[in-house]
Every structure is written in C-alpha cells, then in structure tokens.
Motif scaffolding. Sequence first.
Motif, PDB file in Angstrom:
ATOM      1  N   UNK A   1     -28.350 -12.902   3.031  1.00 44.81           N
ATOM      2  CA  UNK A   1     -28.631 -12.867   4.468  1.00 44.81           C
ATOM      3  C   UNK A   1     -28.121 -11.574   5.078  1.00 44.81           C
ATOM      4  N   UNK A   2     -27.042 -11.028   4.544  1.00 47.79           N
ATOM      5  CA  UNK A   2     -26.503  -9.777   5.067  1.00 47.79           C
ATOM      6  C   UNK A   2     -27.295  -8.567   4.599  1.00 47.79           C
ATOM      7  N   UNK A   3     -28.266  -8.776   3.730  1.00 46.35           N
ATOM      8  CA  UNK A   3     -29.124  -7.689   3.273  1.00 46.35           C
ATOM      9  C   UNK A   3     -30.460  -7.652   4.011  1.00 46.35           C
ATOM     10  N   UNK A   4     -30.633  -8.498   5.015  1.00 47.61           N
ATOM     11  CA  UNK A   4     -31.875  -8.489   5.790  1.00 47.61           C
ATOM     12  C   UNK A   4     -31.982  -7.172   6.554  1.00 47.61           C
ATOM     13  N   UNK A   5     -33.058  -6.436   6.301  1.00 54.42           N
ATOM     14  CA  UNK A   5     -33.260  -5.130   6.940  1.00 54.42           C
ATOM     15  C   UNK A   5     -34.364  -5.159   7.989  1.00 54.42           C
ATOM     16  N   UNK A   6     -35.200  -6.177   7.963  1.00 51.13           N
ATOM     17  CA  UNK A   6     -36.265  -6.294   8.955  1.00 51.13           C
ATOM     18  C   UNK A   6     -36.699  -7.747   9.048  1.00 51.13           C
ATOM     19  N   UNK A   7     -37.409  -8.069  10.118  1.00 45.63           N
ATOM     20  CA  UNK A   7     -37.897  -9.426  10.358  1.00 45.63           C
ATOM     21  C   UNK A   7     -39.383  -9.349  10.677  1.00 45.63           C
ATOM     22  N   UNK A   8     -40.163 -10.156   9.981  1.00 47.38           N
ATOM     23  CA  UNK A   8     -41.612 -10.226  10.224  1.00 47.38           C
ATOM     24  C   UNK A   8     -41.913 -11.561  10.899  1.00 47.38           C
ATOM     25  N   UNK A   9     -42.512 -11.501  12.075  1.00 46.77           N
ATOM     26  CA  UNK A   9     -42.781 -12.711  12.848  1.00 46.77           C
ATOM     27  C   UNK A   9     -44.280 -12.861  13.088  1.00 46.77           C
ATOM     28  N   UNK A  10     -44.705 -14.111  13.229  1.00 46.77           N
ATOM     29  CA  UNK A  10     -46.111 -14.413  13.505  1.00 46.77           C
ATOM     30  C   UNK A  10     -46.188 -15.624  14.428  1.00 46.77           C
ATOM     31  N   UNK A  11     -47.054 -15.539  15.419  1.00 45.36           N
ATOM     32  CA  UNK A  11     -47.259 -16.606  16.393  1.00 45.36           C
ATOM     33  C   UNK A  11     -48.738 -16.941  16.479  1.00 45.36           C
ATOM     34  N   UNK A  12     -49.044 -18.233  16.592  1.00 45.86           N
ATOM     35  CA  UNK A  12     -50.410 -18.677  16.872  1.00 45.86           C
ATOM     36  C   UNK A  12     -50.414 -19.327  18.243  1.00 45.86           C
ATOM     37  N   UNK A  13     -51.199 -18.755  19.175  1.00 47.88           N
ATOM     38  CA  UNK A  13     -51.269 -19.257  20.540  1.00 47.88           C
ATOM     39  C   UNK A  13     -52.651 -19.844  20.813  1.00 47.88           C
ATOM     40  N   UNK A  14     -52.717 -20.800  21.731  1.00 50.10           N
ATOM     41  CA  UNK A  14     -54.003 -21.409  22.086  1.00 50.10           C
ATOM     42  C   UNK A  14     -54.214 -21.404  23.586  1.00 50.10           C
ATOM     43  N   UNK A  15     -55.480 -21.541  23.965  1.00 44.15           N
ATOM     44  CA  UNK A  15     -55.856 -21.577  25.364  1.00 44.15           C
ATOM     45  C   UNK A  15     -56.082 -22.987  25.862  1.00 44.15           C
ATOM     46  N   UNK A  16     -56.762 -23.110  27.001  1.00 46.44           N
ATOM     47  CA  UNK A  16     -56.983 -24.405  27.619  1.00 46.44           C
ATOM     48  C   UNK A  16     -58.012 -25.216  26.839  1.00 46.44           C
ATOM     49  N   UNK A  17     -58.067 -26.496  27.136  1.00 45.53           N
ATOM     50  CA  UNK A  17     -59.018 -27.392  26.489  1.00 45.53           C
ATOM     51  C   UNK A  17     -60.446 -26.964  26.805  1.00 45.53           C
ATOM     52  N   UNK A  18     -61.277 -26.900  25.782  1.00 46.73           N
ATOM     53  CA  UNK A  18     -62.660 -26.501  25.960  1.00 46.73           C
ATOM     54  C   UNK A  18     -62.868 -25.019  26.116  1.00 46.73           C
TER      55      UNK A  18
END
Length: 291
Positions: free
Chosen positions: A226-243
Amino acid sequence: MRRRQRGVAVAEVVIAMTLSLLVTLVAATLLHASNQDFQFNGANTRIDDNGRFALAIIGQAVRQAGFPGEPDAVAGPLPPLAVEGRDDASVATGAAGMGTPQPSVNGSDVLAIRFSSAAIAGAGAKAGSAMLNCAGFPADPGEWAWSIFYVAKASDGVAELRCKYKSEHSWGADAVLRGVDAFHVLYGLDTDTPRDGIPNLYLTASAIDARDAALPPAEQALQPNWRRVASVRIALLLHGERGSRPGPLLSSYALLPGDDAAALVDEASLPPAMRHRARRIFGTTVALRNP
C-alpha cells in the motif's frame, strides 16, 4: 342531384377530417421525437457536468494524499497510509474511518485518502490552509485528515457519490453528486527498488491486500505494498433521468476494461426503472505527489 351534392359534401368532410387527423398525428409524432431529443441532450449535458465535477473533486483529494510525504529517515512509527481502499463495499457514516464494510451499490469500491495538517508537516499556515478534505475543511492541528469516497443510496433510492470526513467532534458524510451507477478504483504500484515513482502494474484493493498478507508477519503490519502506490485510476458510471435514452436495447458498461473484470454494469441486472437511461463512463488516472 341534391343527394349527389350531399354525398360529395360528406365525402369532402370525411377527407378533410382524415387529413386533419393525419396532420395532427404527424405533428404529435414530431413533438414526441423532439421532446425525446431534448430530454436526451439535456441529460447528457448534466451527466457531462457532473462527471467533470466528480473527477475534479476526487483528483484534488488524491493529489494531496500523504502530505507532506514520508521522510527519508523515519524516527518513530510510520505515518498512516496515504491511500487505502476496499473493493465491492460501502461505509457507514458514523463509524471511524472506513469502519466495517457495508453492502455496495453495483459492486462499487471505497477510496480513502489521508493527509496531514500544517502542524504535522512543519509548514507555514499558508501551506496548511490549502490542504482541505473533500468537504472543504482543513485538518485539525496534530491530526490526519480523511477524504473517503464511496457510493450509497439516498432516502429516495437514488445512488450518489458521497464524501466522508472527520469533523471537529464526529464523522460525517455529504453527497458529492447524484445519479451514480458505480465507482471503481485501481491502484498503480511502483515495484522498482529503489522506487522511481512510476507504477509498474495496476491492482485492485483486494489484490494489494493479498500481496501484503503473503508477507512475513513482521512486514504485514507495515503494509509495504500500500505504501508503494504511486497513482490511482478511477472510473465512474453516471446516469440521467428516467426515459432519457430512447429505444428498447439494453447496454453493458465496462468501467475498467482489461484491468478489473468486476467493474462491469449490465443494464439487464438493474431494476426496470433504472434501465433505458442516458449513461456515460468517466475516468482518469491521478499521480500521488507525496511519496
């Protein structure tokens, strides 16, 4: 002659009514299509704004992780981990730190970030005032601040990205944005000796825990991977309104293709009300500045 004229008049009325109905039908169809396009474009605009905002907030927190960095010669205990995480989990608002793992939303992860105040860093007040947690508050003197990102459902059932932090007297959490289907994280490890600050491979939190657990007991407590972590890669999935997305077809979304097979959301597995919505994946990789 009069009967023939009446017949012609009736036929003309029927034709006129038919044409009027056809025109009305075409106008209604065009209006419906235009409304769908308007709703789709509006939803995508809001999704784009929310995605940019979320990446900016998380990226800012990651860049200050571990401040002021580990000294070359450590006197006494090592500082807490700058970055830590959990796979397929959520967190409880009132618990200290990440606490006991809670059920996740669509397999989403937890990302915990820590940094010190100016008093610990030995820096001036100006440097310390710029180090804020995800809620916008500085760390208390002599303590390590937290910014914990996770996904949980609001009271109305809509999933939202939240930021958990420690206030002066207790732990709290605020919503960063709503309409989040999933949040996944990979950690870039610098496996070189000596370290060069460049990640050699990206792993999930569970994989890093497994690497540390395989070490001798004396080394496990230090959590060296854990102390060797040099970067973080993140991903998000977002959604809109119904229909907000027309059409009968369902889609699947791979948030981290090729790196994390669990980072997958299939619309067929979602509740019916959550299907057929405009969706978009946002991702970025952020380097840790304070090794």
